[in-house]
Design a protein around this motif. Structure first.
Motif, mmCIF file in Angstrom:
data_model
loop_
_atom_site.group_PDB
_atom_site.id
_atom_site.type_symbol
_atom_site.label_atom_id
_atom_site.label_comp_id
_atom_site.label_asym_id
_atom_site.label_seq_id
_atom_site.Cartn_x
_atom_site.Cartn_y
_atom_site.Cartn_z
ATOM 1 N N ARG A 75 -2.845 7.440 -14.078
ATOM 2 C CA ARG A 75 -1.837 7.229 -15.062
ATOM 3 C C ARG A 75 -0.504 6.964 -14.612
ATOM 4 N N ASN A 76 0.006 7.270 -13.316
ATOM 5 C CA ASN A 76 1.154 6.689 -12.676
ATOM 6 C C ASN A 76 1.361 5.314 -12.131
ATOM 7 N N ASN A 77 0.445 4.657 -12.854
ATOM 8 C CA ASN A 77 0.420 2.807 -12.419
ATOM 9 C C ASN A 77 0.135 2.798 -11.009
ATOM 10 N N THR A 78 -0.846 3.527 -10.355
ATOM 11 C CA THR A 78 -1.535 3.296 -9.232
ATOM 12 C C THR A 78 -2.826 3.218 -9.103
ATOM 13 N N MET A 130 0.816 -1.369 0.043
ATOM 14 C CA MET A 130 0.061 -0.055 0.064
ATOM 15 C C MET A 130 0.961 1.237 0.067
ATOM 16 N N ASN A 131 0.367 2.029 -0.892
ATOM 17 C CA ASN A 131 1.298 3.449 -0.907
ATOM 18 C C ASN A 131 1.025 4.525 0.001
ATOM 19 N N ALA A 132 -0.457 4.418 0.110
ATOM 20 C CA ALA A 132 -1.071 5.603 1.159
ATOM 21 C C ALA A 132 -2.430 5.076 1.358
ATOM 22 N N PHE A 133 -3.000 6.024 2.465
ATOM 23 C CA PHE A 133 -4.301 6.071 2.602
ATOM 24 C C PHE A 133 -4.931 7.464 2.933
ATOM 25 N N PHE A 134 -6.195 7.695 2.640
ATOM 26 C CA PHE A 134 -6.654 9.033 3.070
ATOM 27 C C PHE A 134 -8.063 8.733 3.775
ATOM 28 N N LEU A 135 -8.223 9.310 4.587
ATOM 29 C CA LEU A 135 -9.598 9.460 5.423
ATOM 30 C C LEU A 135 -10.187 10.993 5.023
ATOM 31 N N VAL A 136 -11.182 10.917 4.255
ATOM 32 C CA VAL A 136 -11.629 12.292 3.725
ATOM 33 C C VAL A 136 -13.340 12.468 4.152
ATOM 34 N N ASP A 137 -13.615 13.549 4.348
ATOM 35 C CA ASP A 137 -15.046 14.004 4.516
ATOM 36 C C ASP A 137 -15.728 13.845 3.202
ATOM 37 N N GLY A 138 -17.036 14.436 2.819
ATOM 38 C CA GLY A 138 -17.726 14.395 1.766
ATOM 39 C C GLY A 138 -17.298 15.556 0.818
ATOM 40 N N ASN A 139 -16.515 16.441 1.351
ATOM 41 C CA ASN A 139 -15.999 17.600 0.581
ATOM 42 C C ASN A 139 -14.477 17.295 0.276
ATOM 43 N N GLY A 140 -13.848 16.276 0.624
ATOM 44 C CA GLY A 140 -12.686 16.058 0.242
ATOM 45 C C GLY A 140 -11.601 16.717 1.329
ATOM 46 N N ASN A 141 -11.904 17.308 2.468
ATOM 47 C CA ASN A 141 -11.035 17.605 3.263
ATOM 48 C C ASN A 141 -10.322 16.281 4.042
ATOM 49 N N VAL A 142 -9.193 16.125 4.224
ATOM 50 C CA VAL A 142 -8.441 15.275 4.875
ATOM 51 C C VAL A 142 -8.611 15.298 6.328
ATOM 52 N N LEU A 143 -9.153 14.204 6.770
ATOM 53 C CA LEU A 143 -9.190 13.848 8.203
ATOM 54 C C LEU A 143 -8.084 13.315 8.813
ATOM 55 N N ASP A 144 -7.551 12.340 8.018
ATOM 56 C CA ASP A 144 -6.284 11.502 8.484
ATOM 57 C C ASP A 144 -5.392 10.964 7.158
ATOM 58 N N ARG A 145 -4.342 10.985 7.190
ATOM 59 C CA ARG A 145 -3.496 10.297 5.918
ATOM 60 C C ARG A 145 -2.264 9.892 6.186
ATOM 61 N N ASN A 146 -1.645 8.731 5.330
ATOM 62 C CA ASN A 146 -0.628 8.455 5.444
ATOM 63 C C ASN A 146 0.033 8.239 4.183
ATOM 64 N N PHE A 147 0.844 8.614 3.681
ATOM 65 C CA PHE A 147 1.443 8.384 2.247
ATOM 66 C C PHE A 147 2.744 8.145 2.355
ATOM 67 N N SER A 148 3.346 7.929 1.416
ATOM 68 C CA SER A 148 4.908 7.736 0.917
ATOM 69 C C SER A 148 5.332 8.945 0.528
ATOM 70 N N SER A 149 6.583 9.352 0.562
ATOM 71 C CA SER A 149 7.226 10.429 0.100
ATOM 72 C C SER A 149 7.440 10.246 -1.421
ATOM 73 N N LYS A 150 6.989 9.174 -1.781
ATOM 74 C CA LYS A 150 7.156 8.838 -3.455
ATOM 75 C C LYS A 150 6.230 9.716 -4.166
ATOM 76 N N MET A 151 5.126 10.239 -3.709
ATOM 77 C CA MET A 151 3.921 10.985 -4.358
ATOM 78 C C MET A 151 4.696 12.240 -4.558
ATOM 79 N N GLU A 152 4.091 12.490 -5.791
ATOM 80 C CA GLU A 152 4.416 13.970 -6.369
ATOM 81 C C GLU A 152 3.741 14.980 -5.598
ATOM 82 N N PRO A 153 4.468 16.189 -5.504
ATOM 83 C CA PRO A 153 3.800 17.184 -4.727
ATOM 84 C C PRO A 153 2.482 17.661 -5.185
ATOM 85 N N GLY A 154 1.655 17.925 -4.368
ATOM 86 C CA GLY A 154 0.210 18.253 -4.581
ATOM 87 C C GLY A 154 -0.411 17.244 -4.875
#
Length: 101
Positions: free
Chosen positions: A57-60, A1-25
């Motif tokens: 597109r980035n094979n994820t 697993m590369n990452a997980f995101f817990l978001v509300d219905g508007n896309g606000n991040v409530l919690d997350r964990n992701f690798s540093s490999k993800m592109e900025p933004g």
């Protein structure tokens, strides 16, 4: 697993964990995409929505699950080393279903 995101219905991040490999933004774009896709699937069939998945597109691959009133997005790499995606999604759904009871 590369990452997980817990978001509300508007896309606000409530919690997350992701690798540093993800592109900025990418975290902001993904959280908004998770919320938008989740809203679409929930509006179509709120009681039968189990999970949704889409390829990037980035094979994820991104899996989206309902988690209470929020959405859980799980980002994985697509490749030969990964288990069958249906099996993996079913396992995550089973774990989330147990948490509800």
């Amino acid at each position: 697993m590369n990452a997980f995101f817990l978001v509300d219905g508007n896309g606000n991040v409530l919690d997350r964990n992701f690798s540093s490999k993800m592109e900025p933004g990418a975290d902001k774009k993904l959280s908004k995409a998770i919320a938008a896709c989740g809203r679409i699937y929930l509006s179509i069939s709120p009681k039968q929505f189990r999970y949704a998945a889409f390829l990037r597109r980035n094979n994820t691959q991104v899996f989206i699950f309902r988690f209470g009133r929020h959405l859980l997005g799980v980002v994985t790499e697509v490749g030969a080393q990964n288990p069958d995606t249906d099996r993996m999604a079913k396992e995550i759904f089973a774990i989330l279903s147990k948490e509800k009871t």
